[in-house]
Scaffold this motif. Structure first.
Motif, PDB file in Angstrom:
ATOM      1  N   TYR A 251      17.095   0.582  -0.819  1.00 47.73           N
ATOM      2  CA  TYR A 251      16.001   0.630   0.151  1.00 47.73           C
ATOM      3  C   TYR A 251      14.997   1.714  -0.226  1.00 47.73           C
ATOM      4  CZ  TYR A 251      17.940   4.822   2.414  1.00 47.73           C
ATOM      5  OH  TYR A 251      18.393   6.091   2.681  1.00 47.73           O
ATOM      6  N   PHE A 252      13.804   1.603   0.371  1.00 41.22           N
ATOM      7  CA  PHE A 252      12.733   2.570   0.191  1.00 41.22           C
ATOM      8  C   PHE A 252      12.298   3.065   1.565  1.00 41.22           C
ATOM      9  CE2 PHE A 252      12.471  -0.557  -3.172  1.00 41.22           C
ATOM     10  CZ  PHE A 252      12.253   0.187  -4.316  1.00 41.22           C
ATOM     11  N   LYS A 253      11.698   4.233   1.583  1.00 44.26           N
ATOM     12  CA  LYS A 253      11.044   4.752   2.785  1.00 44.26           C
ATOM     13  C   LYS A 253       9.543   4.839   2.509  1.00 44.26           C
ATOM     14  CE  LYS A 253      14.329   6.010   5.822  1.00 44.26           C
ATOM     15  NZ  LYS A 253      14.346   5.604   7.234  1.00 44.26           N
ATOM     16  N   ALA A 254       8.747   4.440   3.473  1.00 47.20           N
ATOM     17  CA  ALA A 254       7.293   4.527   3.328  1.00 47.20           C
ATOM     18  C   ALA A 254       6.685   4.727   4.705  1.00 47.20           C
ATOM     19  CB  ALA A 254       6.727   3.269   2.676  1.00 47.20           C
ATOM     20  N   SER A 255       5.593   5.461   4.775  1.00 53.60           N
ATOM     21  CA  SER A 255       4.915   5.663   6.054  1.00 53.60           C
ATOM     22  C   SER A 255       4.079   4.441   6.385  1.00 53.60           C
ATOM     23  CB  SER A 255       4.009   6.896   5.999  1.00 53.60           C
ATOM     24  OG  SER A 255       2.880   6.659   5.186  1.00 53.60           O
ATOM     25  N   ARG A 256       3.947   4.183   7.670  1.00 51.40           N
ATOM     26  CA  ARG A 256       3.122   3.063   8.109  1.00 51.40           C
ATOM     27  C   ARG A 256       1.680   3.241   7.652  1.00 51.40           C
ATOM     28  NH1 ARG A 256       3.611  -0.736  12.062  1.00 51.40           N
ATOM     29  NH2 ARG A 256       5.552   0.209  12.779  1.00 51.40           N
ATOM     30  N   GLN A 257       1.201   4.509   7.665  1.00 51.36           N
ATOM     31  CA  GLN A 257      -0.185   4.758   7.273  1.00 51.36           C
ATOM     32  C   GLN A 257      -0.453   4.381   5.830  1.00 51.36           C
ATOM     33  OE1 GLN A 257       1.800   6.831   8.874  1.00 51.36           O
ATOM     34  NE2 GLN A 257       0.725   8.036  10.446  1.00 51.36           N
ATOM     35  N   ILE A 258       0.464   4.765   4.917  1.00 48.69           N
ATOM     36  CA  ILE A 258       0.207   4.505   3.505  1.00 48.69           C
ATOM     37  C   ILE A 258       0.247   3.014   3.223  1.00 48.69           C
ATOM     38  CG2 ILE A 258       2.595   4.692   2.715  1.00 48.69           C
ATOM     39  CD1 ILE A 258      -0.558   5.918   0.882  1.00 48.69           C
ATOM     40  N   LEU A 259       1.097   2.274   3.947  1.00 47.76           N
ATOM     41  CA  LEU A 259       1.131   0.832   3.752  1.00 47.76           C
ATOM     42  C   LEU A 259      -0.121   0.173   4.316  1.00 47.76           C
ATOM     43  CD1 LEU A 259       4.864  -0.032   4.506  1.00 47.76           C
ATOM     44  CD2 LEU A 259       3.733   0.117   2.298  1.00 47.76           C
ATOM     45  N   ASP A 260      -0.674   0.759   5.392  1.00 43.33           N
ATOM     46  CA  ASP A 260      -1.915   0.222   5.955  1.00 43.33           C
ATOM     47  C   ASP A 260      -3.118   0.534   5.071  1.00 43.33           C
ATOM     48  OD1 ASP A 260      -0.573  -0.811   8.088  1.00 43.33           O
ATOM     49  OD2 ASP A 260      -1.020   0.855   9.440  1.00 43.33           O
ATOM     50  N   ASP A 261      -3.115   1.741   4.486  1.00 42.25           N
ATOM     51  CA  ASP A 261      -4.303   2.212   3.783  1.00 42.25           C
ATOM     52  C   ASP A 261      -4.360   1.781   2.317  1.00 42.25           C
ATOM     53  OD1 ASP A 261      -4.939   3.427   6.127  1.00 42.25           O
ATOM     54  OD2 ASP A 261      -4.295   5.433   5.523  1.00 42.25           O
ATOM     55  N   VAL A 263      -4.228  -0.772  -0.313  1.00 39.21           N
ATOM     56  CA  VAL A 263      -4.277  -2.216  -0.486  1.00 39.21           C
ATOM     57  C   VAL A 263      -3.319  -2.637  -1.602  1.00 39.21           C
ATOM     58  CG1 VAL A 263      -5.749  -4.179  -1.043  1.00 39.21           C
ATOM     59  CG2 VAL A 263      -6.648  -2.275   0.299  1.00 39.21           C
ATOM     60  N   GLY A 264      -2.490  -3.583  -1.334  1.00 39.70           N
ATOM     61  CA  GLY A 264      -1.579  -4.111  -2.338  1.00 39.70           C
ATOM     62  C   GLY A 264      -0.284  -3.348  -2.493  1.00 39.70           C
ATOM     63  N   LEU A 265      -0.147  -2.204  -1.809  1.00 46.36           N
ATOM     64  CA  LEU A 265       1.059  -1.401  -2.000  1.00 46.36           C
ATOM     65  C   LEU A 265       2.295  -2.104  -1.440  1.00 46.36           C
ATOM     66  CD1 LEU A 265       2.248   1.209  -3.066  1.00 46.36           C
ATOM     67  CD2 LEU A 265       1.781   2.277  -0.854  1.00 46.36           C
ATOM     68  N   ALA A 266       2.149  -2.776  -0.315  1.00 44.07           N
ATOM     69  CA  ALA A 266       3.298  -3.449   0.290  1.00 44.07           C
ATOM     70  C   ALA A 266       3.859  -4.517  -0.640  1.00 44.07           C
ATOM     71  CB  ALA A 266       2.900  -4.071   1.630  1.00 44.07           C
TER      72      ALA A 266
END
Length: 450
Positions: A251-261, A263-266
């Protein structure tokens, strides 16, 4: 080619078959989706004109629908369309095609303008002063006349005026409206080619364990028999074996903000999560020791290489040894179907030259698939250097997928919810059944020096 979306069932099939539609394609959609599709165009400049065009297109479509209903009635009562109805319908469809062409042209123009502006979603960059001037309170104060008395309080989000660049512990990339970041594409790590799974027979299971009878012995007593004599008896012995379903996960951890901001990271994280599973899966297929949660891989079960008798090789090379391993599998009645090598070993084989400096296997300008002795060669870094595996992969083993690779995103646990974090989990469940260990031959390309 434009796709016109109309309500499902609005145009009968008989009408479509009878009329000369030409290049028009009709896609059936739920009711009311046609209007949304016609009006859902680029925002910004040209909205008014696009709405007018959409209205004209809808009117033309309604006209076609009217003739469709009339045609359906004629088909039910007369069994065919009258010439008058067919001619009027063809004219209506021609006009609708013209509206579609006009709509397409205007839409293309709007898209080109948006592209030159940097896209319809480009963010406007404002200075602190511009934020103040554009505020309603400032406009109201300045409109009072030359006295400019009074005060105006303007609230601006902190992120709009900060120039901090640190991202440590924030989960937010550097950059803001005053100093916008120059966002470049994600630079990822290279993926390793995965090919071992492709050699093995695929399968599916809904259980947690695979059980199969494995042949452990065969005494062949078949012989010619004279009339009236007893027939010889042969013996086959089996052993019931099992291949438990195992789970591979991370698994990975990621902040909601970085996934929103970003583009394409998700989607990028999704790809890396899947690749991470496949990377480990390949190593497990080859070397899993069967203990704990590990698969029982092919290499631990394969027969050790032993030069078959009856063949003498002078100055044996790795190429010679692989041919002898193929012969060993054939003598065990399992004709080999593939070879697995480390990329370094395959490169060494491809670089082998004759006494005149000509390549024996490789071709610097060729793009021929990797093959040796008529068999496909799967190269993988999961195979240890100097190890080889030759065998009848499709006959000797099968890989069962209990659950294909699944990537889930959740914020359900308390810590993630409070910290505005997301947990991205990827996992798969599979089992490897090696039906015939004798179908595989393993060994070293070059015998290690004692």
């Amino acid at each position: 080619m434009t796709k016109l979306i109309v309500s499902a069932g609005a145009i009968p099939a008989a009408f479509l078959a009878a009329c000369s539609i030409g290049g028009l394609r009709v896609a059936l959609a739920p009711p009311d989706s046609g209007a949304a599709a016609a009006s859902g165009t680029q925002g910004g400049a040209g909205d008014g004109e696009m709405k007018v065009l959409a209205q004209g297109l809808k009117a033309a479509t309604d006209e076609v629908k009217r003739f469709a209903e009339k045609a359906e009635g004629e088909m039910k009562s007369l069994g065919k369309l009258t010439d008058e109805t067919k001619a009027a319908a063809d004219k209506a469809i021609t006009e609708m095609n013209g509206k579609i062409g006009e709509f397409d042209a205007r839409l293309a123009e709007v898209e080109q303008k948006a592209a030159r502006r940097g896209g319809s979603h480009a963010t406007e960059v404002k200075s602190l002063g511009q934020h103040f001037i554009d505020s309603e309170k400032a406009k109201s104060m300045l409109a009072d006349g030359s006295s400019h008395k009074g005060s105006a309080r303007v609230s601006i989000e902190t992120k709009n005026i900060t120039s901090a660049t640190s991202t440590v512990g924030t989960g937010v990339s550097a950059g803001n409206s005053l100093v916008p970041a120059d966002r470049q594409p994600i630079v990822g790590l290279p993926n390793r080619t995965l090919r071992v799974r492709d050699l093995i027979t695929p399968g599916q299971t809904s259980s947690s364990n695979i059980e199969y009878p494995a042949e452990t012995g065969f005494t062949n007593a078949a012989a010619p028999v004279a009339e009236g004599n007893l027939k010889p008896k042969s013996d086959i012995t089996f052993d019931l074996r099992s291949a438990p379903v195992r789970t591979i996960a991370h698994y990975f951890k990621a902040s909601r903000q970085i996934l929103d901001d970003a583009v394409g990271l998700a989607s990028y994280i999704d790809g890396r999560a899947r690749y991470g599973l496949q990377f480990v899966e390949e190593a497990q297929i080859l070397y899993g020791n069967g203990s704990g949660a590990n698969l029982n891989g092919i290499m631990p079960q394969a027969s050790a290489y032993a030069a078959p008798s009856g063949v003498t090789v002078t100055g044996e090379t790795p190429i010679d040894r692989l041919r002898l391993a193929i012969l060993q599998a054939t003598l065990a009645l399992y004709p080999a179907s593939g070879i697995v090598l480390n990329d370094t070993d395959w490169a060494r084989i491809e670089l082998t030259k004759d006494t005149q400096g000509r390549y024996i296997i490789g071709s610097p300008q060729g793009q021929i698939a990797a093959t040796l002795w008529g068999l496909p060669v799967a190269t993988t870094l999961a195979m240890a250097v100097n190890d080889f595996l030759v065998g009848a992969f499709q006959l000797g083993a099968q890989l069962f997928d209990r659950m294909a690779i699944e990537v889930l995103v959740s914020s359900e646990n308390e810590d993630d919810f409070i910290r505005n974090l997301l947990t991205i989990r990827a996992e798969e469940r599979l089992a490897l059944a090696v039906y015939r260990p004798a179908a595989f031959v393993k060994g070293n390309l070059v015998t290690p020096t004692p």
